[in-house]
Design an enzyme around this catalytic site. Structure first.
Site, mmCIF file in Angstrom:
data_model
loop_
_atom_site.group_PDB
_atom_site.id
_atom_site.type_symbol
_atom_site.label_atom_id
_atom_site.label_comp_id
_atom_site.label_asym_id
_atom_site.label_seq_id
_atom_site.Cartn_x
_atom_site.Cartn_y
_atom_site.Cartn_z
ATOM 1 N N ASP A 66 0.819 -1.207 0.000
ATOM 2 C CA ASP A 66 0.000 0.000 0.000
ATOM 3 C C ASP A 66 0.855 1.259 0.000
ATOM 4 O O ASP A 66 2.087 1.189 0.123
ATOM 5 C CB ASP A 66 -0.964 -0.002 1.207
ATOM 6 N N ASP A 135 -7.384 -2.358 14.273
ATOM 7 C CA ASP A 135 -8.786 -2.482 13.832
ATOM 8 C C ASP A 135 -8.990 -3.693 12.913
ATOM 9 O O ASP A 135 -10.053 -3.859 12.329
ATOM 10 C CB ASP A 135 -9.260 -1.183 13.156
ATOM 11 N N HIS A 137 -7.263 -4.439 10.116
ATOM 12 C CA HIS A 137 -6.943 -4.314 8.682
ATOM 13 C C HIS A 137 -5.690 -5.105 8.317
ATOM 14 O O HIS A 137 -4.808 -5.300 9.149
ATOM 15 C CB HIS A 137 -6.820 -2.838 8.263
ATOM 16 N N GLU A 142 -9.506 -1.537 5.383
ATOM 17 C CA GLU A 142 -10.165 -1.235 6.647
ATOM 18 C C GLU A 142 -11.444 -2.065 6.778
ATOM 19 O O GLU A 142 -11.916 -2.661 5.796
ATOM 20 C CB GLU A 142 -10.477 0.269 6.703
HETATM 21 P P1 PGA Z 1 2.246 -1.834 12.588
HETATM 22 O O1 PGA Z 1 0.984 -1.742 11.632
HETATM 23 O O2 PGA Z 1 3.103 -2.889 12.030
HETATM 24 O O3 PGA Z 1 2.929 -0.495 12.480
HETATM 25 O O4 PGA Z 1 1.718 -2.122 13.930
HETATM 26 C C1 PGA Z 1 0.412 -2.925 11.194
HETATM 27 C C2 PGA Z 1 -0.592 -2.612 10.124
HETATM 28 O O5 PGA Z 1 -1.164 -1.509 10.155
HETATM 29 O O6 PGA Z 1 -0.807 -3.455 9.254
#
Ligand code: PGA
Length: 259
Positions: A66, A135, A137, A142
């Protein structure tokens, strides 16, 4: 179901996943790696250079999950910059073979389709590294994302913007939109490797692995994948109902099986 590997700490997880990536690249110099950003994959990226020293990496390709929309690619927190800094340079990959979705505003309506074409032309991803958001994702899909979704623009949740504010001077600097591989795109990768560390991820991990398959928790899409590996530390595994079974399975795993 996914194989769940519970490890004492993130460094151990990084070593296990880096070993698997090294095996893949040794076996196939044309391997296509699916790259994640954020804090989670860092232990993997840190463990990789030692394992790949002396290996010809010139044909390996990479695809990021992404990118933020509207953030200059030269911004240090653009995912183009992060992937360059954390993966391309330390591993000596050919930058022309490492793709990140194009989040520039100009042409954004075609950027998803172009990315899908590039993925298809590369023959798809062999091993996709994934983190999971608090959350639920994966990529930036999302809650509510379709399991059939392909690379497209999404709106970040407030939770995700708050979680990612640590990388920026203030939450106001965190973009509101992103372009992300869809759940349908991610599910096409031949091997999914999801990592999660810390208590803050425990609920998302338990929901993704043991809850219902639902677009409300996009990480639950991994239950649909025939070859998924989930590597978590004790804290992220702390609310897993079948943790003892996962430990037993991994402890008794035949050596020939690999990850
Ligand atoms: P993080 O984020 O590795 O910074 O905890 C994980 C994600 O958002 O997929």
């Amino acid at each position: 179901m996914a194989e769940v590997v519970i490890v004492p700490d993130a460094a151990t997880a990084g070593a296990i996943v880096a070993d698997e990536i090294a095996r893949l690249v040794h076996a196939n110099p044309d391997a296509v790696l699916g790259l994640a950003t954020g804090s989670t994959p860092v232990p993997v990226y840190e463990a990789l250079p030692a394992r790949l020293a002396g290996v010809d990496m010139s044909r390996v390709r990479g695809f990021a999950l992404d990118e933020y929309v509207g953030l200059d690619p030269s911004h240090p927190e653009s995912y183009r910059s992060v992937i360059t800094r954390e993966v391309v340079e330390p591993l000596g990959l050919d930058p022309a073979r490492v793709h990140v979705p194009d989040g520039s505003l100009e042409g954004i309506e075609h950027a998803g389709d172009s990315y899908e074409r590039a993925l298809a032309e590369a023959g798809g991803v062999d091993l996709q590294i994934l983190g999971i958001g608090t959350d639920g994702h994966i990529g930036f899909n999302e809650p509510g994302s379709s399991f059939a979704s392909l690379t497209r623009v999404k709106t970040l949740t407030t939770q995700t913007r708050e979680d990612n504010a640590r990388f920026f001077d203030s939450i106001d600097d965190v973009p509101r939109h992103c372009i992300t591989q869809g759940l349908g795109t991610i599910l096409r990768a031949r091997h999914l490797v999801l990592l999660a560390f810390g208590e803050g991820k425990a609920a998302a991990v338990a929901g993704a692995l043991e809850g219902p398959v639902t677009a409300s928790l996009p990480g639950s899409a991994i239950q649909l994948h025939p070859h998924a590996t989930v590597v978590v530390d004790e804290a992220a595994a702390s609310t897993l109902r079948f943790a003892e079974y996962y430990r037993y399975t991994f402890a008794n795993k035949p050596a020939w099986q690999g990850l």
